[in-house]
Every structure is written in structure tokens, then in C-alpha cells.
Design a protein around this motif. Sequence first.
Motif, PDB file in Angstrom:
ATOM      1  N   PRO A 274      50.703  21.022 -23.324  1.00  0.00           N
ATOM      2  CA  PRO A 274      51.342  20.414 -21.952  1.00  0.00           C
ATOM      3  C   PRO A 274      51.264  18.963 -21.877  1.00  0.00           C
ATOM      4  N   GLU A 275      50.205  18.382 -22.452  1.00  0.00           N
ATOM      5  CA  GLU A 275      50.035  16.829 -22.407  1.00  0.00           C
ATOM      6  C   GLU A 275      50.920  16.059 -22.982  1.00  0.00           C
ATOM      7  N   ASP A 276      51.526  16.657 -23.966  1.00  0.00           N
ATOM      8  CA  ASP A 276      52.690  15.838 -24.809  1.00  0.00           C
ATOM      9  C   ASP A 276      53.988  15.683 -24.044  1.00  0.00           C
ATOM     10  N   ASP A 277      54.509  14.510 -24.520  1.00  0.00           N
ATOM     11  CA  ASP A 277      55.808  14.009 -23.864  1.00  0.00           C
ATOM     12  C   ASP A 277      56.790  14.609 -24.336  1.00  0.00           C
ATOM     13  N   PRO A 278      57.988  14.926 -23.912  1.00  0.00           N
ATOM     14  CA  PRO A 278      59.244  15.579 -24.519  1.00  0.00           C
ATOM     15  C   PRO A 278      59.419  15.067 -25.804  1.00  0.00           C
ATOM     16  N   LEU A 279      59.435  13.900 -26.230  1.00  0.00           N
ATOM     17  CA  LEU A 279      59.860  13.483 -27.569  1.00  0.00           C
ATOM     18  C   LEU A 279      58.830  14.040 -28.511  1.00  0.00           C
ATOM     19  N   ALA A 280      57.477  14.320 -28.208  1.00  0.00           N
ATOM     20  CA  ALA A 280      56.582  14.921 -29.290  1.00  0.00           C
ATOM     21  C   ALA A 280      57.088  16.385 -29.205  1.00  0.00           C
ATOM     22  N   VAL A 281      57.521  16.991 -28.228  1.00  0.00           N
ATOM     23  CA  VAL A 281      57.877  18.540 -28.358  1.00  0.00           C
ATOM     24  C   VAL A 281      59.104  18.437 -29.173  1.00  0.00           C
TER      25      VAL A 281
END
Length: 116
Positions: free
Chosen positions: A102-109
Motif C-alpha cells: 500500500p505504500e507504493d506509488d502507482p508507478l511502482a505498481v
Amino acid sequence: MQNQKTAGQAEDWELSEEYYKEDTGKKELRLEDFLEEEMAAEGQDGLTAGSSLTEQLEAVAAQVKQIRELSGSGHPADQIASMLGMDGQQVRDILVCIQSFPEDDPLAVARLILLG
């Protein structure tokens, strides 16, 4: 008998001081010796702007944002997939990544989805 023990100990290599002393002629290896300097690309993401992969990542990152918002509103994965015109399995994969990290930003996902 004492002389015999000291003579035996003097011959034993592991008990001599030279065995435990560091050889000063050897070069000490460090992590920095094996690292190569890399020039950073234009952005922090490590990709060149304008490439097809960058465009795909940005598109998936925008989808991740939309999916996160719709999921937060209480919509199930199948409904989100039909709302966005996406494959249901891809929406579920994105939701799993969002919930796992959940701490990742959308680019990491997006990177996990496209490159993982």
C-alpha cells in the motif's frame, strides 16, 4: 615433556602468530571496487522519456490510480473492470499489488504489473 609440548606447538601452523596475522601485501576488496557508475536518465524512474515502455507504464499507472479510487469507493473488481473496459484478471492483479504494497506509488505498481 614440557619441551616436547612447546616444540609440537611451535610446529603447529594454526597455533603460530603468523597464521592469524593479515598479509599486508594483499589488496583489501571492497564493495565499491565492483560497482559501476551509472548515469541517471532524465527522470528518477530510470527510463528514457518517450519510449514505448514509459508510455505503457504511465498508462498503467493512471489505471492504477483509477482502480484504487474505485476500489476505495467499494466497487468489486469485476465492476471496476467493466467500468474501465479492462480485463477482470488484470484489475484483480492490480488490486493484489495495491493491497500487498500500500505504500507504493502507482508507478511502482505499474512496474510490477508490466515488468514483473
